[in-house]
Write a protein that holds these residues in place. Sequence first.
Motif, PDB file in Angstrom:
ATOM      1  N   MET A 164       0.840  -1.202   0.000  1.00 27.56           N
ATOM      2  CA  MET A 164       0.000   0.000   0.000  1.00 27.56           C
ATOM      3  C   MET A 164       0.877   1.255   0.000  1.00 27.56           C
ATOM      4  SD  MET A 164      -3.222  -0.771  -0.011  1.00 27.56           S
ATOM      5  CE  MET A 164      -3.990   0.703   0.658  1.00 27.56           C
ATOM      6  N   TYR A 165       0.447   2.256  -0.760  1.00 27.38           N
ATOM      7  CA  TYR A 165       1.163   3.522  -0.776  1.00 27.38           C
ATOM      8  C   TYR A 165       0.729   4.382   0.396  1.00 27.38           C
ATOM      9  CZ  TYR A 165       2.107   2.331  -5.679  1.00 27.38           C
ATOM     10  OH  TYR A 165       2.510   1.707  -6.820  1.00 27.38           O
ATOM     11  N   SER A 166       1.633   5.232   0.859  1.00 28.32           N
ATOM     12  CA  SER A 166       1.248   6.226   1.844  1.00 28.32           C
ATOM     13  C   SER A 166       0.329   7.245   1.176  1.00 28.32           C
ATOM     14  CB  SER A 166       2.480   6.926   2.400  1.00 28.32           C
ATOM     15  OG  SER A 166       3.070   7.737   1.392  1.00 28.32           O
ATOM     16  N   GLU A 167      -0.408   7.975   1.978  1.00 25.61           N
ATOM     17  CA  GLU A 167      -1.336   8.976   1.440  1.00 25.61           C
ATOM     18  C   GLU A 167      -0.588  10.058   0.676  1.00 25.61           C
ATOM     19  OE1 GLU A 167      -5.274  11.437   2.975  1.00 25.61           O
ATOM     20  OE2 GLU A 167      -3.719  10.863   4.404  1.00 25.61           O
ATOM     21  N   LYS A 168       0.598  10.423   1.185  1.00 21.67           N
ATOM     22  CA  LYS A 168       1.395  11.460   0.510  1.00 21.67           C
ATOM     23  C   LYS A 168       1.864  10.978  -0.849  1.00 21.67           C
ATOM     24  CE  LYS A 168       3.234  13.681   4.673  1.00 21.67           C
ATOM     25  NZ  LYS A 168       4.468  14.017   5.405  1.00 21.67           N
ATOM     26  N   PHE A 169       2.351   9.729  -0.905  1.00 25.39           N
ATOM     27  CA  PHE A 169       2.853   9.211  -2.179  1.00 25.39           C
ATOM     28  C   PHE A 169       1.713   9.000  -3.157  1.00 25.39           C
ATOM     29  CE2 PHE A 169       4.657   5.915  -5.021  1.00 25.39           C
ATOM     30  CZ  PHE A 169       5.762   6.641  -5.463  1.00 25.39           C
ATOM     31  N   GLN A 170       0.544   8.606  -2.664  1.00 21.97           N
ATOM     32  CA  GLN A 170      -0.617   8.458  -3.544  1.00 21.97           C
ATOM     33  C   GLN A 170      -0.993   9.800  -4.158  1.00 21.97           C
ATOM     34  OE1 GLN A 170      -2.255   5.519  -4.465  1.00 21.97           O
ATOM     35  NE2 GLN A 170      -3.063   6.978  -5.972  1.00 21.97           N
ATOM     36  N   LYS A 171      -0.834  10.884  -3.397  1.00 17.48           N
ATOM     37  CA  LYS A 171      -1.123  12.220  -3.939  1.00 17.48           C
ATOM     38  C   LYS A 171      -0.166  12.537  -5.075  1.00 17.48           C
ATOM     39  CE  LYS A 171      -3.134  16.196  -4.187  1.00 17.48           C
ATOM     40  NZ  LYS A 171      -4.524  16.294  -4.723  1.00 17.48           N
ATOM     41  N   PHE A 172       1.099  12.168  -4.917  1.00 15.16           N
ATOM     42  CA  PHE A 172       2.089  12.351  -5.981  1.00 15.16           C
ATOM     43  C   PHE A 172       1.668  11.595  -7.235  1.00 15.16           C
ATOM     44  CE2 PHE A 172       5.750  10.360  -8.099  1.00 15.16           C
ATOM     45  CZ  PHE A 172       6.426  11.480  -8.561  1.00 15.16           C
ATOM     46  N   ILE A 173       1.234  10.352  -7.066  1.00 19.50           N
ATOM     47  CA  ILE A 173       0.775   9.552  -8.200  1.00 19.50           C
ATOM     48  C   ILE A 173      -0.433  10.201  -8.867  1.00 19.50           C
ATOM     49  CG2 ILE A 173      -0.234   7.326  -8.861  1.00 19.50           C
ATOM     50  CD1 ILE A 173       1.460   6.062  -6.630  1.00 19.50           C
ATOM     51  N   ASP A 174      -1.355  10.710  -8.053  1.00 19.58           N
ATOM     52  CA  ASP A 174      -2.557  11.346  -8.592  1.00 19.58           C
ATOM     53  C   ASP A 174      -2.222  12.558  -9.455  1.00 19.58           C
ATOM     54  OD1 ASP A 174      -4.101   9.487  -7.317  1.00 19.58           O
ATOM     55  OD2 ASP A 174      -4.609  10.790  -5.616  1.00 19.58           O
ATOM     56  N   VAL A 175      -1.227  13.337  -9.026  1.00 18.93           N
ATOM     57  CA  VAL A 175      -0.818  14.504  -9.814  1.00 18.93           C
ATOM     58  C   VAL A 175      -0.306  14.064 -11.174  1.00 18.93           C
ATOM     59  CG1 VAL A 175       0.865  16.380  -9.985  1.00 18.93           C
ATOM     60  CG2 VAL A 175      -0.360  16.002  -7.841  1.00 18.93           C
ATOM     61  N   TRP A 176       0.548  13.040 -11.189  1.00 18.12           N
ATOM     62  CA  TRP A 176       1.074  12.549 -12.467  1.00 18.12           C
ATOM     63  C   TRP A 176      -0.008  11.926 -13.321  1.00 18.12           C
ATOM     64  CZ3 TRP A 176       5.067  13.654 -15.207  1.00 18.12           C
ATOM     65  CH2 TRP A 176       6.214  14.155 -14.591  1.00 18.12           C
ATOM     66  N   ALA A 177      -0.895  11.172 -12.699  1.00 19.99           N
ATOM     67  CA  ALA A 177      -1.927  10.470 -13.462  1.00 19.99           C
ATOM     68  C   ALA A 177      -2.955  11.423 -14.045  1.00 19.99           C
ATOM     69  CB  ALA A 177      -2.621   9.433 -12.572  1.00 19.99           C
ATOM     70  N   HIS A 178      -3.342  12.454 -13.272  1.00 19.61           N
ATOM     71  CA  HIS A 178      -4.483  13.280 -13.663  1.00 19.61           C
ATOM     72  C   HIS A 178      -4.112  14.707 -14.080  1.00 19.61           C
ATOM     73  CE1 HIS A 178      -6.837   9.931 -12.332  1.00 19.61           C
ATOM     74  NE2 HIS A 178      -6.380  10.037 -11.094  1.00 19.61           N
ATOM     75  N   GLU A 179      -3.259  15.365 -13.295  1.00 26.29           N
ATOM     76  CA  GLU A 179      -2.899  16.733 -13.663  1.00 26.29           C
ATOM     77  C   GLU A 179      -2.015  16.757 -14.911  1.00 26.29           C
ATOM     78  OE1 GLU A 179      -4.096  19.610 -12.285  1.00 26.29           O
ATOM     79  OE2 GLU A 179      -5.421  18.145 -11.328  1.00 26.29           O
ATOM     80  N   TYR A 180      -1.060  15.831 -14.969  1.00 27.25           N
ATOM     81  CA  TYR A 180      -0.231  15.707 -16.170  1.00 27.25           C
ATOM     82  C   TYR A 180      -0.877  14.813 -17.224  1.00 27.25           C
ATOM     83  CZ  TYR A 180       3.845  18.008 -14.117  1.00 27.25           C
ATOM     84  OH  TYR A 180       4.714  18.936 -13.579  1.00 27.25           O
ATOM     85  N   ALA A 181      -1.920  14.111 -16.848  1.00 25.20           N
ATOM     86  CA  ALA A 181      -2.610  13.159 -17.737  1.00 25.20           C
ATOM     87  C   ALA A 181      -1.644  12.098 -18.259  1.00 25.20           C
ATOM     88  CB  ALA A 181      -3.289  13.880 -18.902  1.00 25.20           C
TER      89      ALA A 181
END
Length: 232
Positions: A1-18
Amino acid sequence: MYSEKFQKFIDVWAHEYAQEKSIDEKVCADKDGNPLPWYTYPAIEYLVQFDYQHKKVFEFGCGYSSAFWAERAEKVVSVEDNQEYFKRWCDEFKMQNLDIRWRDEGEIYENAIFEDETKYDVIVIDGKCREKCAEAAVQKLAEGGMIILDDSDRINTSLEYVHAVEILKQANLLQVDFYGFCPMNNYTKTTSIFFSRNFDFKSLYKVQPINGIGNLWSMGRRARKDFFKKFA
């Protein structure tokens, strides 16, 4: 499982950068579907700050970058040596200020930039014959302009890139390298920009730099405080 902070990093790459959509669907585009060049994100975010409405762009190598530049510049000429891709881009991109030309690999391709008297403010080397294209580019660069050499990290394994960089530096251009991830790839690369010493492009904004993708300081004060409480 990812930490909440690292999941936020992934979310930025997945969605903000698409980045997730870009990799899975093999498309160079931002989260709103706007075309992006296949450069590194740091290079893209730097380039989008400038006003190109009176600038002329020449590309060695056609693609999503052609539409990216056509949305911003006065005139874009892009040469493609692959007939299949040439047809695809002609069918897909219908901008009136975009001139896509098919030129066979070899002297016809690299000399396409000499087919008119135009000096170009931005010249992109991102296709075949990059050493020869660099030789041509320095002759056709407008006063105060810049030359973009993509995938420049290949200099470590390719003499063609070694010679291309030498040609651009011998032309007294200032080299700035932008390292990082790019659309469609799950690995990093480098995009290098070679600036005229009197580079004079105007910014679209009152201040520079602007807030980049996923930047905390683009948030309002309250949202920024909430972010810090949750993730910092």
